[in-house]
Design an enzyme around this catalytic site. Structure first.
Site, short mmCIF file in Angstrom:
data_model
loop_
_atom_site.label_atom_id
_atom_site.label_comp_id
_atom_site.label_asym_id
_atom_site.label_seq_id
_atom_site.Cartn_x
_atom_site.Cartn_y
_atom_site.Cartn_z
N ASP A 1 -8.86 3.28 -23.93
CA ASP A 1 -8.22 1.97 -23.75
C ASP A 1 -8.58 1.04 -24.91
O ASP A 1 -7.74 0.28 -25.39
CB ASP A 1 -8.70 1.31 -22.45
CG ASP A 1 -8.23 2.09 -21.22
OD1 ASP A 1 -8.32 1.54 -20.11
OD2 ASP A 1 -7.76 3.23 -21.41
N GLU B 1 -9.18 1.66 -27.97
CA GLU B 1 -8.38 1.99 -29.18
C GLU B 1 -6.96 1.44 -28.99
O GLU B 1 -6.39 0.80 -29.87
CB GLU B 1 -8.37 3.51 -29.36
CG GLU B 1 -7.42 4.06 -30.41
CD GLU B 1 -7.91 3.78 -31.84
OE1 GLU B 1 -9.05 3.33 -31.95
OE2 GLU B 1 -7.12 3.94 -32.78
N SER C 1 21.09 1.60 1.57
CA SER C 1 19.88 1.70 2.40
C SER C 1 19.92 3.07 3.08
O SER C 1 20.80 3.88 2.77
CB SER C 1 19.86 0.57 3.42
OG SER C 1 21.01 0.69 4.24
N LYS D 1 8.43 8.34 0.76
CA LYS D 1 9.16 7.07 0.76
C LYS D 1 8.18 5.97 0.30
O LYS D 1 7.36 5.50 1.07
CB LYS D 1 9.72 6.75 2.14
CG LYS D 1 10.65 5.53 2.14
CD LYS D 1 11.40 5.38 3.46
CE LYS D 1 12.38 4.21 3.43
NZ LYS D 1 11.72 2.90 3.21
N ARG E 1 17.10 -4.93 -5.71
CA ARG E 1 18.22 -4.39 -4.94
C ARG E 1 19.04 -5.52 -4.34
O ARG E 1 20.27 -5.46 -4.27
CB ARG E 1 17.66 -3.50 -3.83
CG ARG E 1 18.69 -2.95 -2.89
CD ARG E 1 18.07 -1.91 -1.98
NE ARG E 1 18.99 -1.51 -0.93
CZ ARG E 1 19.04 -2.10 0.26
NH1 ARG E 1 18.20 -3.09 0.53
NH2 ARG E 1 19.90 -1.71 1.15
N GLU F 1 11.55 2.75 -7.15
CA GLU F 1 10.76 1.84 -6.32
C GLU F 1 9.58 1.36 -7.16
O GLU F 1 8.75 2.16 -7.59
CB GLU F 1 10.26 2.59 -5.07
CG GLU F 1 9.85 1.69 -3.94
CD GLU F 1 11.02 1.31 -3.01
OE1 GLU F 1 12.17 1.74 -3.26
OE2 GLU F 1 10.77 0.56 -2.06
N LYS G 1 10.54 7.50 9.40
CA LYS G 1 9.61 6.37 9.31
C LYS G 1 8.32 6.72 10.05
O LYS G 1 8.36 7.16 11.20
CB LYS G 1 10.23 5.13 9.96
CG LYS G 1 11.55 4.71 9.34
CD LYS G 1 11.36 4.05 8.00
CE LYS G 1 10.88 2.63 8.18
NZ LYS G 1 10.85 1.87 6.92
N1 0OW Z 1 11.54 4.22 -1.22
C1 0OW Z 1 11.80 5.44 -1.72
O1 0OW Z 1 10.88 6.16 -2.10
C2 0OW Z 1 13.22 5.93 -1.82
C3 0OW Z 1 13.51 7.25 -2.22
N2 0OW Z 1 12.54 8.14 -2.53
N3 0OW Z 1 14.80 7.65 -2.32
C4 0OW Z 1 15.80 6.79 -2.03
O2 0OW Z 1 17.07 7.25 -2.14
C5 0OW Z 1 18.16 6.31 -2.12
C6 0OW Z 1 19.37 7.01 -2.68
C7 0OW Z 1 20.51 6.77 -1.75
C8 0OW Z 1 20.01 6.04 -0.55
C9 0OW Z 1 18.52 5.85 -0.71
N4 0OW Z 1 15.59 5.51 -1.64
C10 0OW Z 1 14.31 5.07 -1.51
O3 0OW Z 1 14.13 3.80 -1.12
C11 0OW Z 1 15.31 3.08 -0.74
C12 0OW Z 1 15.47 1.81 -1.51
C13 0OW Z 1 16.25 0.89 -0.60
C14 0OW Z 1 16.21 1.47 0.78
C15 0OW Z 1 15.27 2.64 0.70
O4 0OW Z 1 13.96 2.19 0.99
#
Ligand code: 0OW
Length: 320
Positions: free
Chosen positions: A29, A31, A78, A109, A130, A164, A304
């Site tokens: 770091d 450097e 979503s 996720k 978003r 993300e 979830k």
């Molecule tokens: N939060 C995540 O890691 C994640 C992911 N690994 N992959 C997707 O694919 C999208 C592509 C089409 C619909 C969702 N979405 C993610 O997060 C979304 C952002 C908005 C709603 C979800 O949390």
């Protein structure tokens, strides 16, 4: 002099890539910091050679009075939710009844802030939140401070990548300790801390928050000749983006459930928060056959995790 500045810019961008995308730094770091301050000095003396792709933008400096609105080229969707094995099997049945045999990609996720990164001719030109999925806020200067965000690509390509942005757990703890020491209100969780950091109008503040990002899709897949989600993620790697390496390609819902069970018990080992698992049909043409509801794809579902109950202090009392 231009040559010296250009080569320093490229060298430091490569060091950022090695450290923040590959997690494999090749210089200490100290450097890196020495070279960065040398470049900051040189760009002060020769501002005509300072560009938006120079690694000196990582320290921030631009102060906005508000965020502009940005319309996404394609909506940022979503996800429908699944809460148990039965929901997952129902999702799998709907998919198979509609398109027959499929593979799935399982992705952690990431519990952060969904953002889009727009590249034109291989240069990062705009980044946005978003928002409501159609209209977001332009937070380009803050996203430039995230060292895992490539300022230029290895190929002069034009597309929008989605991912993300998040705050690692260690950074969250350090930030809240500093806030506590200053008697300031603490952030509730890393997601709020990441969102709060990216909504700073002064990008110097965002630069201090040690944010990172995982990319998970490209909005113009034809551009990158990917035919599956797994290939798209590998191509994002090849282009210099940071993607999450815990992803797994599986051929059955039983393997999806295995993956979900594994991470339900191992999520604490990660250095970032996840709030579930995203399961996607792997083949991109099959995704299009399945299509979309008003707000989310029929070819993906978010499992979830149950909300984590807070462990009370009473345990310590009994043990002492
Ligand atoms: N939060 C995540 O890691 C994640 C992911 N690994 N992959 C997707 O694919 C999208 C592509 C089409 C619909 C969702 N979405 C993610 O997060 C979304 C952002 C908005 C709603 C979800 O949390």
């Amino acid at each position: 002099m231009e040559e010296k500045i250009r080569s320093l810019q490229e060298r430091l961008n490569r060091y950022n890539y090695e450290y923040h995308v590959l997690d494999a730094p090749t210089i200490p770091d100290s450097e890196y910091d020495k070279l960065l301050h040398e470049l900051i000095e040189l760009e002060e003396q020769h501002p005509e050679f300072r560009t938006a792709s120079s690694p000196t933008v990582r320290v921030g400096g631009e102060v906005l009075d508000r965020f502009e609105k940005v319309a996404h080229d394609t909506p940022m969707l979503s996800l429908g939710n699944a809460f148990n094995e039965e929901d997952l099997r129902a999702f799998d049945k709907r998919v198979r009844d509609s398109v027959g045999d499929v593979e799935y990609v399982c992705e952690l996720k990431i519990d952060g802030l969904a953002v889009s990164l727009k590249y034109v001719d291989g240069v990062f030109v705009q980044g946005a939140t978003r928002g409501d999925g159609t209209i977001g806020e332009d937070i380009t200067s803050n996203l430039r401070t995230i060292k895992a965000v490539p300022l230029t690509l290895k190929e002069p390509m034009s597309f929008e990548a989605r991912g993300e942005a998040y705050m690692p757990k260690r950074s969250f703890q350090r930030l809240n300790e500093a806030k506590e020491a200053r008697g300031e209100a603490l952030f509730q969780n890393p997601r709020n801390a990441a969102a709060g950091s990216l909504r700073q109008l002064d990008s110097k503040l965002a630069a201090e928050r040690n944010l990172s990002i995982f990319l998970y899709s490209v909005n113009d897949l034809a551009q990158i000749e990917a035919t599956t989600q797994a290939e798209a993620l590998d191509i994002l790697d090849d282009l210099g983006f940071k993607t999450n390496k815990e992803r797994r390609l599986v051929a059955s819902i039983d393997e999806v459930i295995e993956y979900v069970e594994y991470w339900t018990t191992h999520r604490a080992d990660l250095d970032y928060d996840i709030d579930g698992i995203v399961i996607k049909v792997n083949d991109l043409e099959t995704q299009e056959q399945l299509g979309y509801t008003v707000k989310s794809p029929r070819w993906a579902v978010a499992f979830k995790f149950p909300a984590e109950e807070v462990v009370t202090e009473v345990l310590d009392i009994e043990l002492t």
